[in-house]
Write a protein that holds these residues in place. Structure first.
Motif, PDB file in Angstrom:
ATOM      1  N   ILE A  90       0.834  -1.208   0.000  1.00 32.85           N
ATOM      2  CA  ILE A  90       0.000   0.000   0.000  1.00 32.85           C
ATOM      3  C   ILE A  90       0.868   1.257   0.000  1.00 32.85           C
ATOM      4  O   ILE A  90       0.654   2.181  -0.795  1.00 32.85           O
ATOM      5  N   VAL A  91       1.873   1.294   0.881  1.00 31.69           N
ATOM      6  CA  VAL A  91       2.756   2.460   0.953  1.00 31.69           C
ATOM      7  C   VAL A  91       3.535   2.608  -0.350  1.00 31.69           C
ATOM      8  O   VAL A  91       3.692   3.716  -0.876  1.00 31.69           O
ATOM      9  N   GLY A  92       4.019   1.496  -0.913  1.00 31.46           N
ATOM     10  CA  GLY A  92       4.735   1.545  -2.180  1.00 31.46           C
ATOM     11  C   GLY A  92       3.869   2.056  -3.312  1.00 31.46           C
ATOM     12  O   GLY A  92       4.318   2.845  -4.146  1.00 31.46           O
ATOM     13  N   PHE A  93       2.619   1.632  -3.332  1.00 33.50           N
ATOM     14  CA  PHE A  93       1.672   2.093  -4.344  1.00 33.50           C
ATOM     15  C   PHE A  93       1.470   3.603  -4.245  1.00 33.50           C
ATOM     16  O   PHE A  93       1.568   4.329  -5.244  1.00 33.50           O
ATOM     17  N   HIS A 111       6.165   6.053 -18.650  1.00 30.54           N
ATOM     18  CA  HIS A 111       5.585   4.948 -19.401  1.00 30.54           C
ATOM     19  C   HIS A 111       5.636   3.623 -18.650  1.00 30.54           C
ATOM     20  O   HIS A 111       5.222   2.614 -19.191  1.00 30.54           O
ATOM     21  N   SER A 112       6.161   3.628 -17.447  1.00 27.21           N
ATOM     22  CA  SER A 112       6.263   2.371 -16.707  1.00 27.21           C
ATOM     23  C   SER A 112       4.880   1.936 -16.215  1.00 27.21           C
ATOM     24  O   SER A 112       4.047   2.773 -15.859  1.00 27.21           O
ATOM     25  N   PRO A 113       4.636   0.634 -16.195  1.00 27.11           N
ATOM     26  CA  PRO A 113       3.332   0.133 -15.746  1.00 27.11           C
ATOM     27  C   PRO A 113       3.151   0.313 -14.234  1.00 27.11           C
ATOM     28  O   PRO A 113       4.108   0.549 -13.494  1.00 27.11           O
ATOM     29  N   LEU A 114       1.921   0.179 -13.795  1.00 32.51           N
ATOM     30  CA  LEU A 114       1.576   0.407 -12.395  1.00 32.51           C
ATOM     31  C   LEU A 114       2.288  -0.565 -11.456  1.00 32.51           C
ATOM     32  O   LEU A 114       2.715  -0.173 -10.365  1.00 32.51           O
ATOM     33  N   TRP A 115       2.441  -1.815 -11.866  1.00 30.77           N
ATOM     34  CA  TRP A 115       3.104  -2.785 -10.992  1.00 30.77           C
ATOM     35  C   TRP A 115       4.571  -2.401 -10.784  1.00 30.77           C
ATOM     36  O   TRP A 115       5.110  -2.560  -9.687  1.00 30.77           O
ATOM     37  N   LEU A 116       5.222  -1.862 -11.810  1.00 30.78           N
ATOM     38  CA  LEU A 116       6.617  -1.451 -11.679  1.00 30.78           C
ATOM     39  C   LEU A 116       6.729  -0.189 -10.825  1.00 30.78           C
ATOM     40  O   LEU A 116       7.656  -0.059 -10.020  1.00 30.78           O
ATOM     41  N   THR A 117       5.774   0.707 -10.962  1.00 30.00           N
ATOM     42  CA  THR A 117       5.741   1.912 -10.137  1.00 30.00           C
ATOM     43  C   THR A 117       5.568   1.543  -8.668  1.00 30.00           C
ATOM     44  O   THR A 117       6.195   2.133  -7.787  1.00 30.00           O
ATOM     45  N   THR A 118       4.730   0.551  -8.383  1.00 26.01           N
ATOM     46  CA  THR A 118       4.519   0.101  -7.010  1.00 26.01           C
ATOM     47  C   THR A 118       5.793  -0.508  -6.437  1.00 26.01           C
ATOM     48  O   THR A 118       6.166  -0.216  -5.292  1.00 26.01           O
ATOM     49  N   ILE A 126      14.572   6.961 -12.471  1.00 23.04           N
ATOM     50  CA  ILE A 126      15.623   6.142 -13.088  1.00 23.04           C
ATOM     51  C   ILE A 126      15.027   4.889 -13.732  1.00 23.04           C
ATOM     52  O   ILE A 126      15.359   4.544 -14.869  1.00 23.04           O
ATOM     53  N   VAL A 127      14.143   4.210 -13.019  1.00 26.01           N
ATOM     54  CA  VAL A 127      13.559   2.975 -13.550  1.00 26.01           C
ATOM     55  C   VAL A 127      12.693   3.268 -14.770  1.00 26.01           C
ATOM     56  O   VAL A 127      12.700   2.498 -15.740  1.00 26.01           O
ATOM     57  N   ASP A 128      11.983   4.393 -14.769  1.00 29.22           N
ATOM     58  CA  ASP A 128      11.169   4.727 -15.933  1.00 29.22           C
ATOM     59  C   ASP A 128      12.044   5.006 -17.150  1.00 29.22           C
ATOM     60  O   ASP A 128      11.710   4.601 -18.264  1.00 29.22           O
ATOM     61  N   MET A 129      13.172   5.691 -16.943  1.00 30.36           N
ATOM     62  CA  MET A 129      14.091   5.910 -18.063  1.00 30.36           C
ATOM     63  C   MET A 129      14.618   4.583 -18.601  1.00 30.36           C
ATOM     64  O   MET A 129      14.674   4.378 -19.811  1.00 30.36           O
TER      65      MET A 129
END
Length: 94
Positions: A8-11, A26-33, A76-79
């Protein structure tokens, strides 16, 4: 219950980080979490290193470190994700 709170906090941290970073991510929601979860972990470690321990009530200092780490990690991860996606798309065209 600890894992549920981490998710939850990560989301929430991931979504706030995406909202703060200018432009479209452009990163998906699971990667953002996942990035938000990592940001919370790194932020907690940084807060502990700077001497910001848990306090009674709302831990503003710790949460600022968490958000800052989440913003950097999401950026960084999104790049990297966008770069890998672009390379994969170019390889499929060739």
């Amino acid at each position: 219950m600890g894992w549920l709170w981490a998710i939850i906090v990560g989301f929430v941290l991931g979504l706030i980080a995406k909202a703060v970073i200018p432009g479209k991510q452009h990163s998906p929601l699971w990667l953002t979490t996942i990035c938000g979860i990592l940001g919370a972990i790194v932020g907690n470690s940084m807060a502990r290193g700077f001497g910001v321990e848990e306090t009674p009530g709302f831990d503003w200092g710790r949460h600022i470190f968490q958000l800052g780490a989440a913003i950097v990690i999401v950026f960084i991860v999104d790049m990297l994700y966008t770069s890998m996606k672009r390379k994969r798309h170019e390889q499929q065209r060739a």
